[in-house]
Design a protein around this motif. Structure first.
Motif: not given
Ligand SMILES: *Cc1c(COP(=O)(O)O)cnc(C)c1O
Length: 410
Positions: A106-108, A247-248, A214, A258, A256, A216-217, A182, A245, A186, A134, A131
């Motif tokens: 996961g990127a989280k 994920s999105k 980041d 990333a 899961r 992720a998007y 980011c 990631s 987000n 961080y 987000y």
């Molecule tokens: C959703 C999200 C992630 C990533 O989430 P993982 O499901 O853990 O890969 C990372 N950064 C931002 C800003 C997000 O909104």
């Protein structure tokens, strides 16, 4: 006598989503007939494309036979996935070698864990709104003082991103060693331009600072003039690392997978002033604390880059971005000032003058039965804004927009 890490006591209550849940539950209990539409949380709703699920099934079958069974894999990820990711970067105009990629769950986690390879006296900057991962992970590590009455931590540097600066993070005025950026963002839905990222890369080089980017998007970027990776910017490999990631971008929030890219050129100083490559440090951290993503899930992630898998993932992104267009245009017609939603799955709207984000949350819930996220939950500069997520089913998005237009125009 065991004692706790007292930095945890500085953390502000994880207030946002529990508070939203509490208010929605209370409303639903009092109005059992209400059909509540949730456009609050950033989670995907569409099923995984069939070629990606098939990859999981095939890999699961391999695990059932002694000839094809696999135990521990490389902590950094299997070559088939690293090579596919590197090829994706090449197609986007960025040079990333397979052995600069670290696959994770996961990127989280990656955005949370990365701070531990940096000195505890590093000065960290974040955008406001942000987000929250961080911020909280640097608080836990002890890089900040306590929070003030607005929830801002001492020693953390906040970079306001509001309509006034076009949601483009301003360069810090004082010393900063690490900055989290980011884009697509987000919660604001803003995307940093090539020129803006180039300015940040030049700043980082000048100050020997490092950018934690980041992306992720990235898959939601539609405008070809906008960068999807910081590594499209010349010189970024010396000053930036990047999180991505599935994920999105491919519907993997429940599956899961990333990855993080650490270029070999990326270096920071040790106590003696000597340059040290971060790649080796993160490799040490990753191999010590992580044992790899499961084989069937890495096969699923690799299938995202196959022609059929990519088409399925793109169809889901297109569906989400059509939702974003409907929300953006519908709210615009209802008189709202709206941002984002063009190259990102979030719409960031201004709440009507004189109202706080939470007051608007309550009115939206009570008068339209639509749930969103108050901007103030992402930072004090988010006050006066509100986030709607485009991750949802079309019929719900259409109905939510229609309800807002007719019952709660700006
Ligand atoms: C959703 C999200 C992630 C990533 O989430 P993982 O499901 O853990 O890969 C990372 N950064 C931002 C800003 C997000 O909104």
């Amino acid at each position: 006598m065991a004692k706790i890490n007292t930095h945890y006591q500085k953390l502000q209550a994880g207030y946002l989503f529990p508070e939203i849940g509490k208010r929605v539950r209370a409303y639903a209990a009092a109005h059992p007939a209400a059909r509540i539409i949730r456009l609050g949380i950033g989670d995907v709703v569409l099923p995984l494309p069939a070629p990606i699920v098939d990859a999981i099934k095939t890999a699961a079958d391999e695990m059932a036979h002694k000839e094809t069974f696999r135990g521990y894999g490389p902590e950094q990820g299997y070559d088939f996935l690293l090579d596919a990711i590197a090829a994706r970067y090449r197609s986007q105009g960025a040079q990333v070698a397979p052995d600069e990629i670290f696959v994770s769950d996961g990127a989280k986690c990656d955005t949370a864990n990365m701070q531990e390879i940096f000195s505890l006296d590093s000065v960290v900057a974040v955008t406001d709104p942000v987000y929250p991962v961080y911020v909280d992970t640097n608080v836990m590590a002890g890089r900040t003082g306590p929070a003030d009455s607005e929830g801002r931590y001492q020693r953390l540097v906040y970079l306001p991103t509001t309509a006034a600066n076009g949601f483009d993070p301003p360069l810090p005025e004082d010393r900063v060693d690490l900055v989290y950026l980011c884009a697509p963002n987000n919660p604001t839905g803003a995307v940093m331009s090539r020129a803006s990222l180039a300015r940040w890369v030049a700043w980082a080089k000048q100050h020997e600072a490092i950018i934690l980017f980041d992306a992720a998007y990235e898959a939601f970027v539609r405008d070809p003039s906008l960068p999807r990776s910081i590594f499209e910017i010349p010189g970024a490999r010396e000053v930036a690392l990047e999180f991505r990631s599935f994920s999105k971008t491919a519907g993997f929030t429940g599956t899961r997978c990333a990855f993080t890219v650490i270029p070999k050129e990326l270096k920071a100083r040790d106590d003696s002033g000597a340059w040290v490559a971060l790649h080796g440090l993160w490799n040490r951290r990753h191999t010590t604390k992580f044992n790899g993503v499961s084989y069937p899930i890495q096969r699923a992630a690799a299938a995202v880059f196959s022609p059929e898998g990519a088409a399925g993932a793109q169809a889901n992104i297109d569906y989400t971005m059509e939702n974003a267009r409907l929300i953006r245009e519908g709210l615009g017609q209802a008189g709202y000032r709206v941002f984002g939603g063009v190259n990102a799955p979030y719409i960031w709207m201004q709440v009507p003058a004189g109202m706080t984000s939470w007051q608007y949350f309550d009115r939206l819930l009570h008068e339209t039965n639509v749930v969103g996220t108050p901007g103030s939950g992402f930072g004090s500069c988010g006050e006066g804004y509100f986030r709607l997520s485009a991750f949802g089913f079309r019929e719900n998005v259409e109905e939510a927009v229609e309800r807002i237009r007719t019952k709660l125009p700006a």
